[in-house]
Enzyme design. Structure first.
Site, short mmCIF file in Angstrom:
data_model
loop_
_atom_site.label_atom_id
_atom_site.label_comp_id
_atom_site.label_asym_id
_atom_site.label_seq_id
_atom_site.Cartn_x
_atom_site.Cartn_y
_atom_site.Cartn_z
N TYR A 69 -46.92 148.06 6.80
CA TYR A 69 -47.33 147.12 5.76
C TYR A 69 -46.29 147.09 4.65
CZ TYR A 69 -49.95 145.21 1.80
OH TYR A 69 -50.35 144.45 0.75
N GLU A 107 -46.42 139.11 1.27
CA GLU A 107 -47.09 140.20 1.98
C GLU A 107 -46.83 140.07 3.49
OE1 GLU A 107 -51.47 140.19 2.53
OE2 GLU A 107 -51.42 142.16 1.59
#
Ligand code: GDP
Ligand code: MN
Length: 392
Positions: free
Chosen positions: A108, A196
């Site tokens: 992530y 993101e």
């Protein structure tokens, strides 16, 4: 402003961030063609302004072009409900067909502005994938943070630190460091409010690739990026948000409330919601008319609030500086008459022409209670609640 994954992917491509080969389709036939062209296992991904697609069938791995066609046919024209949309979901008008990757590990990484330190901050975790919210909540120590310097940018050693924290294989360290540096440039050079990548994947052959892409653009900087402003897709907004968008008003829906709130300014909106809650009447929405709304905008604002089915009562809280209370009052009265509004309206007005405004409301013959201040408005709300028999 929110944009679609396929649009965000295009930006990443332009900045040299590796992404899977993919194309976008509006029909099932196109989806089949693309899958055939890619010529191997593909993933069909609903293009909507929301994440959480994987958990609700919005992201599907398929083996053949025919299967891609079937999945596309069932997604296109439907509404996808994920944990990031309301109960109504968002319309699927396009699907992206991407080559499927053989994933070894899901990581992530994201970049947002940290308002406290006034700088972009990178967050990275080895625990990427669909459970990142749980990681943030239950094991925040697994999220590694580094702030960029607004003047210097993100240094290579910072990028390398993040790559090391992501525990990528030695052979992918260089590529990961470069990817992080490029991602930071994406954020800065496009005036993003969010970038993101979840998941950022390591493939079986140790390539590092941005598998998913979410980018939000800062509205107040869009004037500097006319080409990005064109990416707007207002179909993804709910119908009332679309109306507000067109009238240059900011409308926010809140779940579980019963009072519609009309205010001028975000700070006043927050205070007003607190007051409504304290009076036992949770807000169903708020609409910010800003500083310079004309009577037409006020009318539209009022109609938008009225069109929200949850609204049983309206609270207008105005602190008139540049805005004029009498103009707002005229707008409210006109809209209430036009829509035959019978629900109670409580109006607190202070500032420019407040007395004139309250007089207009009082003389309108409508179910409007004018209050000199918020304390008075609270009393009025409680009283209305009692009359409605819904007091707690
Ligand atoms: P989101 O659920 O809306 O965030 O959609 P993502 O694009 O992140 O996809 C959700 C999940 O689907 C990922 O976390 C992966 O586990 C899986 N997935 C997506 N694309 C691929 C792929 O090419 N190969 C494999 N094996 N899994 C994938
Ligand atoms: Mn994702």
């Amino acid at each position: 402003m929110n944009i679609h994954e396929y649009q965000a992917k295009q930006i990443l491509d332009d900045f040299g961030v590796p992404t899977p080969h993919a194309e976008v389709a509006s029909t099932a036939a196109e989806a089949k063609e693309i899958a055939a062209r890619i010529g191997r296992r593909v993933v069909v991904k609903a293009q909507v302004h929301a994440g959480g697609r994987g958990k609700v069938g919005g992201v599907k791995l398929v083996n053949t072009p025919e299967e891609a066609e079937q999945v596309a046919a069932s997604l296109l024209g439907s509404r996808l409900v994920t944990n990031q949309t309301g109960a109504n979901g968002v319309p699927v008008e396009k699907v992206m067909i991407a080559e499927a990757l053989d994933i070894k590990d899901e990581l992530y990484i994201s970049i947002v502005i940290d308002g406290d330190i006034g700088a972009p901050v990178l967050m990275a975790s080895t625990e990427g994938g669909m459970e990142i919210e749980e990681v943030a909540e239950y094991s925040p120590e697994k999220i590694f943070r580094v702030a960029g310097d607004p003047l210097i940018g993100l240094t290579t050693y910072h990028a390398r630190d993040i790559a090391l924290a992501l525990e990528v294989p030695a052979g992918a360290l260089r590529a990961t460091t470069k990817l992080i540096t490029d991602l930071y440039r994406v954020f800065i050079e496009n005036d993003c409010s969010l970038v993101e990548i979840n998941p950022l994947v390591i493939t079986q052959d140790d390539q590092i690739i941005a598998l998913d892409a979410k980018i939000n653009l800062e509205d107040d900087a869009l004037f500097r990026h006319p080409e990005l402003a064109k990416l707007r897709d207002s179909n993804q907004l709910d119908p009332l948000e679309q109306r507000a968008d067109k009238a240059d008003l900011a409308y926010v829906k809140l779940e579980g409330g019963r009072v519609g709130c009309m205010v001028n300014g975000a700070g006043l909106a927050m205070a007003t919601m607190d007051i409504a809650n304290a009076a036992g009447a949770p807000p169903a929405n708020f609409l910010d008319i800003g500083g310079s709304a004309d009577q037409g905008q006020i009318e539209e604002a009022f109609k938008i609030i009225m069109a929200d089915d949850d609204v049983e009562m309206i609270l207008v809280n105005l602190f008139a500086g540049i805005a004029r209370s009498d103009v707002v009052a005229e707008g409210i009265v006109a809209a209430a008459k036009e829509t035959n509004a019978t629900l109670p309206i409580v109006v607190a007005m202070r500032g420019t022409n407040a007395e004139k405004g309250i007089k207009i409301l009082a003389g309108s013959g409508l179910n409007i209670t004018g209050a000199p201040d918020l304390a008075g408005a609270t009393v009025a709300i409680k009283q209305k609640l009692q009359e409605m028999g819904g007091s707690n």
